[in-house]
Write an enzyme that holds these catalytic residues in place. Structure first.
Site, PDB file in Angstrom:
ATOM      1  N   GLU A 209       0.818  -1.230   0.000  1.00  0.00           N
ATOM      2  CA  GLU A 209       0.000   0.000   0.000  1.00  0.00           C
ATOM      3  C   GLU A 209       0.844   1.270   0.000  1.00  0.00           C
ATOM      4  OE1 GLU A 209      -2.869  -0.531   3.157  1.00  0.00           O
ATOM      5  OE2 GLU A 209      -3.810  -2.225   2.138  1.00  0.00           O
ATOM      6  N   GLU A 352      -5.023  -8.314  -1.537  1.00  0.00           N
ATOM      7  CA  GLU A 352      -5.581  -8.210  -0.185  1.00  0.00           C
ATOM      8  C   GLU A 352      -6.966  -7.586  -0.276  1.00  0.00           C
ATOM      9  OE1 GLU A 352      -2.972  -6.484   2.876  1.00  0.00           O
ATOM     10  OE2 GLU A 352      -4.732  -5.461   3.722  1.00  0.00           O
TER      11      GLU A 352
END
Length: 577
Positions: A209, A352
């Site tokens: 991320e 994810e």
């Protein structure tokens, strides 16, 4: 004030239902609607990996808390009980299961080296530090823990991808930009230890991320692409002489069209799986909003059973709102277009996805209701040629497939298990005559031959009788080892009864009906064909037995707020050959 109003209204609604529901049940009958679905079995529209279902293991320590709730316990890569019987049985049941090792703290972890061991250097754990960008000081993974994890992976047949720390060697400026190139030396020590011990790694992923705006920090696309080239050179050198090499995976972040376009273009010769994350339901925090309260209470009183236990009404509404669910299709489609136009052989993964970020929400993202979101995501992603879909998490937080403390399977574990066992990699086109409250997906069956259908009924009142048409070019129905082939391009089950085809050459079908236990969408127990699923005293996963429908002509019945898998082995569709 909103909180008090919510409780009072909810309690009143609950008491009314409690008092009147028994008498109403005897008089109320869910309306039934006939639905036609059409499947094109002539060619697949997309294809997944052989191992599509994936789950994650994260780094969060017990001190990780969200909105006053600490939901991670001992579910971290560093402290999970790898000898727990239920854990071993659960992973073995889905074997082979892909597991992605990673999460926010992967960019704040150091890997112990053999030199550290020799010199007796400490390998400390994550400690809380609110001034740090990730809320914790740097942690360390010991070589002995890595060895134990790999013993567990070998024992259970796990297909492993590991997320490397991408912030090593960089500084974070005041705007959150990660400045400088990646220092790969610590990652190299882990990779070389892995190779020296013949540990099987399916893929090495760089960072978590850090794309686009990032979470805590961000890396520019051009720099990320350059770092992927460094990782490629490292993996090529470390695995020199090996017959196969691990995949190179990245960036493992939230999708941004401009950032991903630049990254894929510049990293097209390095990256082999382009990963993005999905938390499209928003935060797991409770938000008491008057308009939402009114809608939620109205829904609850209409017998969509959602217990009034502090659940975020936004989450419930989004999960059961087909228009909201459809919104994620744009991300899947846009990423696929970027990949297709970049002259790369890379494929798309969901690295994810937990539904609601910040550890999810208890009794929502770990309850039956989230299965509508999860299975719809699996179906939608597959139809856009996504090769792997990683659910956050296998265990940990309020969105685990397994309960964090007891290890008992949550409802979505059984959703994942049924998908893994029934749905093959070829995706078929499927359309419905009803509203988009019926979510419908079709794949070639995993085994034996045939097709498997998935129906999700988001409507709280309407029972569906689903009639199926399949176009195959040539139809082969098999029964007791014999077969009969017809030249009709389309078979409609009702045409068998009308005498157009001999139904004696047909076959049975197998159905798996999933419902919330006692009709409570927030239940953490799921019923399969009317029987609650639970592990036994030995921690063994229950058998998932289908209902056998002897007459192939009968419509598939999909009750309100239920999920149905249908396996039809008698259809030999060309797409599945």
């Amino acid at each position: 004030m909103s909180y008090v109003l919510f409780i009072l209204l909810g309690l009143g609604c609950f008491l009314y239902v409690l008092i009147h529901d028994h008498s109403l049940a005897s008089r109320r009958k869910d309306p039934t609607t006939t639905v036609n679905v059409f499947i094109d079995g002539t060619k697949p529209i997309a294809e997944t990996d052989d191992v599509y279902v994936c789950a994650t293991l994260d780094w969060w320590p017990p001190q990780k808390c969200d909105y006053g709730t600490c939901s991670w316990g001992r579910a971290s890569l560093l402290n999970l009980d790898l000898n727990n019987r239920i854990l071993l049985n659960a992973v073995n049941a889905i074997s082979p299961l892909k597991i992605r090792l990673g999460g926010t703290l992967q960019d704040n972890v150091r890997y112990e080296t053999s030199n550290d061991v020799v010199k007796g250097r400490s390998c400390g754990q994550f400690t809380k530090n609110q001034s740090h960008i990730f809320g914790f000081n740097q942690g360390c993974m010991s070589l002995s823990r890595w060895d134990k994890l790999n013993a567990f992976f070998k024992q259970t047949g796990v297909v492993v991808t590991f997320g490397l720390n991408a912030l090593t060697g960089r500084t974070i400026d005041s705007s959150g930009e990660a400045v400088g190139a990646w220092d790969s030396s610590n990652a190299e020590s882990l990779i070389r230890h892995t190779v020296d011990n013949n540990y099987s790694i399916h893929g090495w992923e760089l960072g978590n991320e850090l794309s686009a705006k990032g979470v805590g920090a961000r890396i520019a696309a051009y720099q990320y692409a350059a770092d992927m080239k460094v990782l490629k050179d490292l993996v090529d050198e470390s695995y020199d002489g090996h017959e196969t090499k691990p995949l190179l995976i990245g960036p493992g972040g939230f999708f941004d069209a401009n950032w991903f376009t630049e990254f894929v273009s510049k990293a097209r010769s390095s990256v082999q799986a382009v990963t993005h994350h999905i938390y499209n339901l928003g935060a797991g925090v409770i938000k008491f909003v008057n308009a939402r309260i009114k809608s939620f209470i109205s829904t609850a009183c209409a017998h969509i059973s959602v217990a009034l236990s502090g659940v975020n009404p936004d989450l419930v509404e989004k999960i059961l709102d087909p228009s909201y669910l459809d919104g994620e299709a744009g991300v899947f489609g846009n990423l696929q277009r970027i990949i297709n136009s970049s002259r790369t052989s890379a494929v798309a993964w969901v690295g994810e996805a937990g539904g609601a970020y910040n550890s999810g929400h208890d009794l929502v993202t770990n309850a039956f209701i989230i299965s509508f979101w999860y299975l719809d995501q699996l179906g939608m992603a597959a139809s856009h040629n996504t090769k792997t879909y990683c659910r956050q998490s296998l265990i940990g937080g309020n969105y685990g497939l397994l309960n964090t403390t007891s290890f008992h399977p949550n409802p979505d574990y059984y959703s994942a298990l049924l998908w893994h066992r029934l749905m093959g990699k070829q995706v078929l086109s499927m359309s419905s005559s009803w509203t988009n409250k019926l979510r419908a997906y079709a794949h070639c069956s995993k085994q034996p031959q045939g097709i498997t259908l998935l129906f999700l009924n988001l409507d709280g009142k309407t029972r569906l009788q689903v009639s199926i048409s399949i176009e195959t070019g040539l139809i082969t129905l098999q029964h007791d080892g014999s077969s009969c082939t017809y030249k009709d391009k389309r078979i409609h089950y009702s045409s068998l009864r009308a005498g157009k085809l001999d139904k004696t050459v047909g076959s049975i079908r197998e159905e798996y009906h999933l419902k919330a236990d006692n009709g409570d969408l927030q239940s953490q127990t799921v019923q399969l064909n009317g029987k609650a699923l639970a592990v036994n005293s030995a921690g063994e996963i229950p058998a998932l037995e289908p209902v056998i429908v002897m007459d192939l002509l009968d419509p598939v019945v999909v009750d309100p707020l239920s999920i149905v898998f249908v396996q039809i082995s008698s259809i030999a569709a060309p797409a599945c050959q």
